[in-house]
Scaffold this motif. Structure first.
Motif, PDB file in Angstrom:
ATOM      1  N   MET A   1     -17.461  -0.033  -0.830  1.00 46.12           N
ATOM      2  CA  MET A   1     -16.556  -1.084  -0.383  1.00 46.12           C
ATOM      3  C   MET A   1     -15.605  -0.497   0.668  1.00 46.12           C
ATOM      4  O   MET A   1     -15.123   0.619   0.516  1.00 46.12           O
ATOM      5  N   SER A   2     -15.327  -1.264   1.709  1.00 45.45           N
ATOM      6  CA  SER A   2     -14.434  -0.793   2.752  1.00 45.45           C
ATOM      7  C   SER A   2     -13.000  -0.690   2.221  1.00 45.45           C
ATOM      8  O   SER A   2     -12.642  -1.326   1.227  1.00 45.45           O
ATOM      9  N   ARG A   3     -12.199   0.097   2.915  1.00 43.77           N
ATOM     10  CA  ARG A   3     -10.803   0.255   2.502  1.00 43.77           C
ATOM     11  C   ARG A   3     -10.065  -1.082   2.548  1.00 43.77           C
ATOM     12  O   ARG A   3      -9.291  -1.400   1.649  1.00 43.77           O
ATOM     13  N   LEU A   4     -10.315  -1.858   3.594  1.00 42.45           N
ATOM     14  CA  LEU A   4      -9.644  -3.145   3.712  1.00 42.45           C
ATOM     15  C   LEU A   4     -10.063  -4.089   2.586  1.00 42.45           C
ATOM     16  O   LEU A   4      -9.223  -4.771   1.994  1.00 42.45           O
ATOM     17  N   LYS A   5     -11.346  -4.119   2.266  1.00 44.40           N
ATOM     18  CA  LYS A   5     -11.799  -4.974   1.167  1.00 44.40           C
ATOM     19  C   LYS A   5     -11.180  -4.542  -0.154  1.00 44.40           C
ATOM     20  O   LYS A   5     -10.808  -5.375  -0.987  1.00 44.40           O
ATOM     21  N   GLU A   6     -11.078  -3.246  -0.351  1.00 43.74           N
ATOM     22  CA  GLU A   6     -10.468  -2.719  -1.578  1.00 43.74           C
ATOM     23  C   GLU A   6      -8.997  -3.132  -1.657  1.00 43.74           C
ATOM     24  O   GLU A   6      -8.520  -3.548  -2.722  1.00 43.74           O
ATOM     25  N   LEU A   7      -8.291  -3.034  -0.553  1.00 48.16           N
ATOM     26  CA  LEU A   7      -6.889  -3.434  -0.527  1.00 48.16           C
ATOM     27  C   LEU A   7      -6.756  -4.938  -0.758  1.00 48.16           C
ATOM     28  O   LEU A   7      -5.890  -5.379  -1.522  1.00 48.16           O
ATOM     29  N   ARG A   8      -7.626  -5.729  -0.129  1.00 47.60           N
ATOM     30  CA  ARG A   8      -7.569  -7.177  -0.319  1.00 47.60           C
ATOM     31  C   ARG A   8      -7.847  -7.564  -1.770  1.00 47.60           C
ATOM     32  O   ARG A   8      -7.240  -8.493  -2.295  1.00 47.60           O
ATOM     33  N   LYS A   9      -8.737  -6.846  -2.412  1.00 45.61           N
ATOM     34  CA  LYS A   9      -9.020  -7.089  -3.827  1.00 45.61           C
ATOM     35  C   LYS A   9      -7.747  -6.886  -4.657  1.00 45.61           C
ATOM     36  O   LYS A   9      -7.421  -7.690  -5.529  1.00 45.61           O
ATOM     37  N   TYR A  10      -7.010  -5.821  -4.351  1.00 46.74           N
ATOM     38  CA  TYR A  10      -5.750  -5.542  -5.038  1.00 46.74           C
ATOM     39  C   TYR A  10      -4.729  -6.642  -4.755  1.00 46.74           C
ATOM     40  O   TYR A  10      -4.089  -7.173  -5.670  1.00 46.74           O
ATOM     41  N   VAL A  11      -4.559  -6.996  -3.475  1.00 48.85           N
ATOM     42  CA  VAL A  11      -3.582  -8.018  -3.080  1.00 48.85           C
ATOM     43  C   VAL A  11      -3.931  -9.358  -3.722  1.00 48.85           C
ATOM     44  O   VAL A  11      -3.057 -10.046  -4.256  1.00 48.85           O
ATOM     45  N   ASP A  12      -5.205  -9.735  -3.690  1.00 47.23           N
ATOM     46  CA  ASP A  12      -5.628 -10.995  -4.304  1.00 47.23           C
ATOM     47  C   ASP A  12      -5.251 -11.037  -5.787  1.00 47.23           C
ATOM     48  O   ASP A  12      -4.750 -12.055  -6.280  1.00 47.23           O
ATOM     49  N   ASP A  48      -5.366   0.943  15.992  1.00 50.04           N
ATOM     50  CA  ASP A  48      -6.349   0.931  14.913  1.00 50.04           C
ATOM     51  C   ASP A  48      -6.344  -0.427  14.218  1.00 50.04           C
ATOM     52  O   ASP A  48      -5.379  -0.766  13.513  1.00 50.04           O
ATOM     53  N   PRO A  49      -7.404  -1.232  14.378  1.00 50.56           N
ATOM     54  CA  PRO A  49      -7.415  -2.570  13.795  1.00 50.56           C
ATOM     55  C   PRO A  49      -7.432  -2.572  12.260  1.00 50.56           C
ATOM     56  O   PRO A  49      -6.866  -3.472  11.638  1.00 50.56           O
ATOM     57  N   GLU A  50      -8.057  -1.568  11.667  1.00 53.07           N
ATOM     58  CA  GLU A  50      -8.098  -1.513  10.205  1.00 53.07           C
ATOM     59  C   GLU A  50      -6.700  -1.260   9.638  1.00 53.07           C
ATOM     60  O   GLU A  50      -6.279  -1.934   8.689  1.00 53.07           O
ATOM     61  N   LEU A  51      -5.970  -0.315  10.216  1.00 53.53           N
ATOM     62  CA  LEU A  51      -4.613  -0.039   9.737  1.00 53.53           C
ATOM     63  C   LEU A  51      -3.698  -1.229   9.977  1.00 53.53           C
ATOM     64  O   LEU A  51      -2.846  -1.555   9.141  1.00 53.53           O
ATOM     65  N   GLU A  86      -1.183   4.753  -4.938  1.00 50.58           N
ATOM     66  CA  GLU A  86      -1.916   4.449  -6.172  1.00 50.58           C
ATOM     67  C   GLU A  86      -3.406   4.242  -5.892  1.00 50.58           C
ATOM     68  O   GLU A  86      -4.258   4.742  -6.628  1.00 50.58           O
ATOM     69  N   LEU A  87      -3.721   3.518  -4.828  1.00 47.25           N
ATOM     70  CA  LEU A  87      -5.113   3.210  -4.518  1.00 47.25           C
ATOM     71  C   LEU A  87      -5.846   4.354  -3.822  1.00 47.25           C
ATOM     72  O   LEU A  87      -7.075   4.399  -3.835  1.00 47.25           O
ATOM     73  N   GLY A  88      -5.091   5.275  -3.197  1.00 52.58           N
ATOM     74  CA  GLY A  88      -5.701   6.417  -2.519  1.00 52.58           C
ATOM     75  C   GLY A  88      -6.595   6.025  -1.349  1.00 52.58           C
ATOM     76  O   GLY A  88      -7.593   6.700  -1.091  1.00 52.58           O
ATOM     77  N   LEU A  89      -6.214   4.977  -0.637  1.00 56.95           N
ATOM     78  CA  LEU A  89      -7.057   4.470   0.449  1.00 56.95           C
ATOM     79  C   LEU A  89      -6.758   5.085   1.810  1.00 56.95           C
ATOM     80  O   LEU A  89      -7.578   4.981   2.712  1.00 56.95           O
ATOM     81  N   THR A  90      -5.590   5.682   1.960  1.00 55.08           N
ATOM     82  CA  THR A  90      -5.155   6.156   3.274  1.00 55.08           C
ATOM     83  C   THR A  90      -4.643   7.590   3.193  1.00 55.08           C
ATOM     84  O   THR A  90      -4.169   8.036   2.141  1.00 55.08           O
ATOM     85  N   SER A  91      -4.708   8.261   4.331  1.00 56.24           N
ATOM     86  CA  SER A  91      -4.099   9.594   4.427  1.00 56.24           C
ATOM     87  C   SER A  91      -2.585   9.419   4.485  1.00 56.24           C
ATOM     88  O   SER A  91      -2.086   8.295   4.688  1.00 56.24           O
TER      89      SER A  91
END
Length: 155
Positions: A1-12, A48-51, A86-91
């Motif tokens: 799963m992409s980092r953005l999708k993982e973050l959106r899952k958390y936000v949702d 960076d569009p993802e960030l 907590e999610l460990g998605l970013t440096s």
């Protein structure tokens, strides 16, 4: 799963906890709308569009979780740092970029760093374009006019 999708899952999941479903729907529309706008602006400006999209997904989370907009940008940056850690998605460098954008996003009259400006502008686009019957806020007029010019649109 992409980092953005993982973050959106958390936000949702967080937004689904909101008791007022009308406010929840509005929150979802705003965060996803700003996220899309941030992605487009970042791509156009060479950022960076993802960030940018990740910052947008988190930018108002503090307000939505607490129900208060008092100092929500600064408090929201702290919350975003906790979430990203907590999610460990970013440096740590990416987290700093995202949190800076969130920290500064409410000060529309000041020019900050490039990613900060992407988030501010994405927020303004959503505020101004989401409901065209509403007048543009005074603090957003200049920024909205500049965005319209940048994107070749009439004000």
């Amino acid at each position: 799963m992409s980092r953005l999708k993982e973050l959106r899952k958390y936000v949702d999941a967080e937004l689904l906890r909101m008791e007022n479903k009308e406010k929840m729907v509005s929150a979802v529309a705003h965060l996803y709308g700003v996220s899309l706008a941030a992605t487009m602006i970042a791509k156009k400006r060479g950022e960076d569009p993802e960030l940018a999209s990740m910052a947008a997904m988190l930018h108002d989370m503090h307000a939505y979780k607490t129900g208060s907009y008092e100092d929500h940008a600064h408090k929201g940056a702290e919350l975003a740092r906790e979430i990203l850690t907590e999610l460990g998605l970013t440096s740590s460098e990416e987290t700093d970029v995202i949190c800076s954008a969130i920290y500064h996003h409410d000060d529309k009259l000041v020019v900050d760093g490039p990613m900060d400006e992407v988030l501010k502008d994405a927020d303004v686009i959503h505020h101004c374009m989401n409901d065209l019957s509403k007048a543009v806020k005074d603090k957003e007029k200049e920024r909205f006019a500049a965005l319209c010019k940048e994107f070749g649109m009439d004000v």
